[in-house]
Design a protein around this motif. Structure first.
Motif, PDB file in Angstrom:
ATOM      1  N   ASN A 101      -7.134   1.388   0.564  1.00  0.00           N
ATOM      2  CA  ASN A 101      -8.289   1.204  -0.325  1.00  0.00           C
ATOM      3  C   ASN A 101      -7.955   1.716  -1.723  1.00  0.00           C
ATOM      4  OD1 ASN A 101      -9.882   0.124   1.768  1.00  0.00           O
ATOM      5  ND2 ASN A 101     -10.333   2.187   2.505  1.00  0.00           N
ATOM      6  N   SER A 102      -8.898   1.624  -2.642  1.00  0.00           N
ATOM      7  CA  SER A 102      -8.624   2.022  -4.022  1.00  0.00           C
ATOM      8  C   SER A 102      -9.071   3.447  -4.356  1.00  0.00           C
ATOM      9  CB  SER A 102      -9.294   1.041  -4.985  1.00  0.00           C
ATOM     10  OG  SER A 102     -10.689   1.043  -4.778  1.00  0.00           O
ATOM     11  N   TYR A 127       0.849  -1.183   0.000  1.00  0.00           N
ATOM     12  CA  TYR A 127       0.000   0.000   0.000  1.00  0.00           C
ATOM     13  C   TYR A 127       0.887   1.236   0.000  1.00  0.00           C
ATOM     14  CZ  TYR A 127       0.903   0.199   5.060  1.00  0.00           C
ATOM     15  OH  TYR A 127       1.504   0.261   6.287  1.00  0.00           O
TER      16      TYR A 127
END
Length: 151
Positions: free
Chosen positions: A75-76, A56
């Motif tokens: 997260n994306s 990440y």
């Protein structure tokens, strides 16, 4: 460079009224500083040099009201802005309510300006959209952040 308290537009220090909205500027403006020059990105880690995909990314605030804060981006999708409902809440008048978005897809992180007043800056240049790499410097309003890859 100063920021108009009425419309939040950049105004030269010598102006007494905002050329955008006509507001009187004397004694009512806030100073807004851009990153001095183009920063030198940090050296990439050996894993990055071998094209390894990070687990990440993180944004680390180097300069600004929330100095030394780190946002882990696992997260994306992330919204960035002065609105408390944004995923990355940056509380300062130089940040638009819905300033920018970050998307991470297949290990590639992209920042996109959302029509903000002061713009989104990457490595000292204003950008409508840019791919962010480890060591890049992202400036949103008074916040200067470094992109870090976590392996």
């Amino acid at each position: 460079m100063i920021v108009c308290p009425e419309c939040n537009m950049h105004v030269e220090d010598s102006y007494r009224e905002c050329p955008h909205c006509g507001a009187q500027l004397a004694e009512r403006t806030q100073t807004y500083e851009l990153v001095d020059g183009v920063p030198t990105p940090r050296q990439m880690s050996p894993k990055r040099q071998q094209n390894a995909r990070p687990r990440y990314y993180s944004l680390y605030i180097n300069k600004g009201p929330q100095h030394d804060v780190r946002f882990d981006l696992v997260n994306s999708y992330y919204s960035i802005g002065r609105n408390p409902h944004c995923d990355i809440f940056l509380s300062h008048v130089t940040v638009s309510r819905k300033h920018a978005i970050i998307q991470i897809e297949d290990g590639v992180m992209t920042v996109k300006d959302n029509g903000s007043t002061n713009g989104t800056w990457v490595n000292g240049s204003i950008v409508p959209e840019a791919v962010l790499n480890e060591g890049d410097v992202l400036q949103i309003g008074a916040f200067v952040m470094t992109v870090e890859a976590q392996y």
